[in-house]
Scaffold this active site. Structure first.
Site, PDB file in Angstrom:
ATOM      1  N   ARG A 181      40.123  41.985  49.813  1.00  0.00           N
ATOM      2  CA  ARG A 181      40.233  43.354  49.298  1.00  0.00           C
ATOM      3  C   ARG A 181      41.478  44.057  49.846  1.00  0.00           C
ATOM      4  O   ARG A 181      41.845  45.123  49.377  1.00  0.00           O
ATOM      5  CB  ARG A 181      38.984  44.163  49.668  1.00  0.00           C
ATOM      6  CG  ARG A 181      37.772  43.662  48.912  1.00  0.00           C
ATOM      7  CD  ARG A 181      36.537  44.482  49.169  1.00  0.00           C
ATOM      8  NE  ARG A 181      35.425  43.920  48.413  1.00  0.00           N
ATOM      9  CZ  ARG A 181      34.157  44.107  48.697  1.00  0.00           C
ATOM     10  NH1 ARG A 181      33.822  44.854  49.720  1.00  0.00           N
ATOM     11  NH2 ARG A 181      33.222  43.558  47.956  1.00  0.00           N
TER      12      ARG A 181
ATOM     13  N   GLU B 224      37.573  34.837  44.187  1.00  0.00           N
ATOM     14  CA  GLU B 224      36.426  34.878  43.270  1.00  0.00           C
ATOM     15  C   GLU B 224      35.867  33.488  43.001  1.00  0.00           C
ATOM     16  O   GLU B 224      34.662  33.313  42.875  1.00  0.00           O
ATOM     17  CB  GLU B 224      36.808  35.576  41.955  1.00  0.00           C
ATOM     18  CG  GLU B 224      37.063  37.071  42.100  1.00  0.00           C
ATOM     19  CD  GLU B 224      35.870  37.859  42.631  1.00  0.00           C
ATOM     20  OE1 GLU B 224      34.730  37.378  42.578  1.00  0.00           O
ATOM     21  OE2 GLU B 224      36.095  38.986  43.124  1.00  0.00           O
TER      22      GLU B 224
ATOM     23  N   THR C  70      29.346  30.356  47.165  1.00  0.00           N
ATOM     24  CA  THR C  70      29.391  30.309  48.624  1.00  0.00           C
ATOM     25  C   THR C  70      29.315  31.725  49.194  1.00  0.00           C
ATOM     26  O   THR C  70      29.867  32.654  48.615  1.00  0.00           O
ATOM     27  CB  THR C  70      30.697  29.608  49.079  1.00  0.00           C
ATOM     28  OG1 THR C  70      30.851  28.401  48.327  1.00  0.00           O
ATOM     29  CG2 THR C  70      30.658  29.261  50.540  1.00  0.00           C
TER      30      THR C  70
ATOM     31  N   LEU D  26      33.286  23.782  51.438  1.00  0.00           N
ATOM     32  CA  LEU D  26      32.869  24.798  50.458  1.00  0.00           C
ATOM     33  C   LEU D  26      31.940  24.197  49.409  1.00  0.00           C
ATOM     34  O   LEU D  26      31.151  24.899  48.793  1.00  0.00           O
ATOM     35  CB  LEU D  26      34.099  25.395  49.753  1.00  0.00           C
ATOM     36  CG  LEU D  26      34.899  26.429  50.534  1.00  0.00           C
ATOM     37  CD1 LEU D  26      36.227  26.707  49.850  1.00  0.00           C
ATOM     38  CD2 LEU D  26      34.109  27.729  50.652  1.00  0.00           C
TER      39      LEU D  26
ATOM     40  N   TYR E  96      33.010  36.158  33.962  1.00  0.00           N
ATOM     41  CA  TYR E  96      32.972  36.882  35.229  1.00  0.00           C
ATOM     42  C   TYR E  96      34.345  36.885  35.914  1.00  0.00           C
ATOM     43  O   TYR E  96      34.878  37.934  36.272  1.00  0.00           O
ATOM     44  CB  TYR E  96      31.920  36.279  36.196  1.00  0.00           C
ATOM     45  CG  TYR E  96      32.104  36.834  37.572  1.00  0.00           C
ATOM     46  CD1 TYR E  96      31.723  38.138  37.846  1.00  0.00           C
ATOM     47  CD2 TYR E  96      32.755  36.109  38.571  1.00  0.00           C
ATOM     48  CE1 TYR E  96      31.959  38.710  39.087  1.00  0.00           C
ATOM     49  CE2 TYR E  96      32.998  36.662  39.807  1.00  0.00           C
ATOM     50  CZ  TYR E  96      32.598  37.964  40.060  1.00  0.00           C
ATOM     51  OH  TYR E  96      32.859  38.527  41.271  1.00  0.00           O
TER      52      TYR E  96
ATOM     53  N   ASP F 164      28.345  39.186  37.570  1.00  0.00           N
ATOM     54  CA  ASP F 164      27.813  37.969  38.203  1.00  0.00           C
ATOM     55  C   ASP F 164      26.324  38.186  38.503  1.00  0.00           C
ATOM     56  O   ASP F 164      25.728  39.171  38.030  1.00  0.00           O
ATOM     57  CB  ASP F 164      28.611  37.635  39.479  1.00  0.00           C
ATOM     58  CG  ASP F 164      28.392  38.666  40.589  1.00  0.00           C
ATOM     59  OD1 ASP F 164      27.770  39.719  40.332  1.00  0.00           O
ATOM     60  OD2 ASP F 164      28.822  38.400  41.724  1.00  0.00           O
TER      61      ASP F 164
END
Ligand code: ADE
Length: 386
Positions: free
Chosen positions: A47, A59, A65, A102, A142, A160
């Site tokens: 952010r 994203e 995750t 991940l 999304y 989402d």
């Protein structure tokens, strides 16, 4: 987040309630959501500097995750591959290594395909247009909405699972959220109220609310919710009925026997098939079913090895989206291999120094209970200290 906050948010809540006209999802939620986001949202690395490529990477990582698990991977990935061009031309093994831990490796394979598309069709710059983003590999509605709104400040919905939960609770939407039609309906509702001046922040406020207040498991924190005043599920005491979700098909259970094969200073690993689950990654050799020590020894002898010692290891379980592995394991010391035998082993094993294997080969987390026995650390364990 000062102690005054509670007092001022009580006042804000009263004012929002007064302005609320009693309908389902409506513009009345925009201001309280943004106000809440400005003061209560978590500070997260993606952010800080919402450039298109960075938003895209974050994203995709966040799709399956948790936020806390993503953080170290996000920084490391961007350091290793700072541009779309770097991603497009990254070698497969290096890319898999960066994603190790991940899981759901198809996400990064698709990202690389999309990066090549971006190089060829968009001059190396991610498009800002929602429809153009949708043409890229691995980018669905999304992700397209998130990139378009967060990185480019364009009006587009980013719905989402978090947002579906928030909106279906707010509006008592009885639809099955796994259905495409329900997602489309919610996207349309969100699109109608996205503010022109802060589309990305508004989308992120809905995602954030779903992540920390309107939570999926456990009790939602409705007392702290900035839009509880117009939440139909809260008002009618039906929060735990939403979202509606049809039971998914049960996972297939697969039993496996995992082998940690140790030669003097080396361990045996194997490249998985290019098709199927975890394609092209490396694994510890393994067999279908739960085998006894004798069966394992027979198997290794028939395959051209000379087992010297065998010891059972703990059991382990790994859950993929459609399959669950129930594993038992053995560590087996074998007699030193001559070069000839190594090439000839019918299992196509590669014998490597454990350190080298750790650096160069991506072994999925599914094997982590057993890689510990060959001095290999995987994914998150490995990056904890760095
Ligand atoms: N989950 C998905 N997208 C997210 C975002 N931008 N911030 C926090 N959690 C997320």
């Amino acid at each position: 987040m000062s102690t005054n906050k509670k007092h001022s948010s009580d006042i804000d809540m009263k004012r929002d309630e007064k302005n609320y006209d009693g309908k389902g999802l409506e513009e009345g939620i925009v201001k309280p959501m943004l106000r809440w986001y400005d003061h209560q949202a978590r500070i997260l690395p993606w952010r800080e500097d919402p450039q298109p490529y960075k938003v895209w990477v974050s994203e995709i990582m966040l799709q399956q995750t948790r936020v806390e698990a993503v953080k170290p991977f996000y920084d490391r990935f961007l350091k290793a591959l700072p541009t779309i061009e770097d991603l497009a031309f990254c070698k497969e093994d290096k890319l898999m290594k960066l994603w190790e831990g991940l899981g759901y490796y198809n996400r990064v394979r698709n990202m690389q395909k999309a990066a090549l598309q971006v190089m060829e069709q968009f001059g190396g710059q991610l498009p800002s247009d929602y429809e153009e983003l949708l043409t890229l590999s691995g980018i669905g509605s999304y992700t397209a909405g998130a990139i378009s709104s967060i990185a480019y400040q364009k009006k587009a919905p980013a719905v989402d699972g978090n947002v579906l939960r928030v909106i279906t609770r707010l509006t008592l939407n009885e639809g099955d959220i796994l259905k495409q039609s329900v997602k489309k309906e919610v996207e349309k509702q969100v699109m109608e109220i996205i503010p022109e001046d802060r589309p990305g922040d508004f989308n992120q406020s809905l995602i954030e609310l779903g992540a920390i207040i309107c939570v999926p498991n456990g009790v939602p924190k409705c007392q702290e919710c900035p839009v509880a005043f117009c939440c139909q599920a809260f008002k009618t005491g039906r929060i735990d009925e939403f979202p509606k979700k049809k039971q998914k098909q049960k996972r297939k259970i697969e039993e496996k026997t995992v082998l940690v094969i140790q030669e003097t200073d080396r361990v045996g690993i194997h490249k998985r098939d290019r098709k199927g689950l975890l394609p092209g990654l490396y694994e510890l050799p393994n067999l279908s079913g739960h085998l006894t020590q004798e069966e394992v020894i027979d198997y290794l002898e028939v395959s051209g090895f000379r087992p010297l010692r065998i010891q059972p290891l703990e059991t382990a379980k790994h859950i993929f989206s459609h399959v669950e592995w129930r594993m038992i394991g053995y560590v087996i010391r074998i007699e030193d291999l001559t070069n000839k035998e190594e090439k000839d082993n019918s299992l196509d094993l590669i014998f490597e120094d454990p350190k080298k294997a750790e650096e160069h080969y991506s072994i999925p987390a599914a094997f982590s209970a057993y890689t510990a026995y060959m001095n290999i650390r995987l994914g998150q364990d490995k990056y904890k200290e760095s």
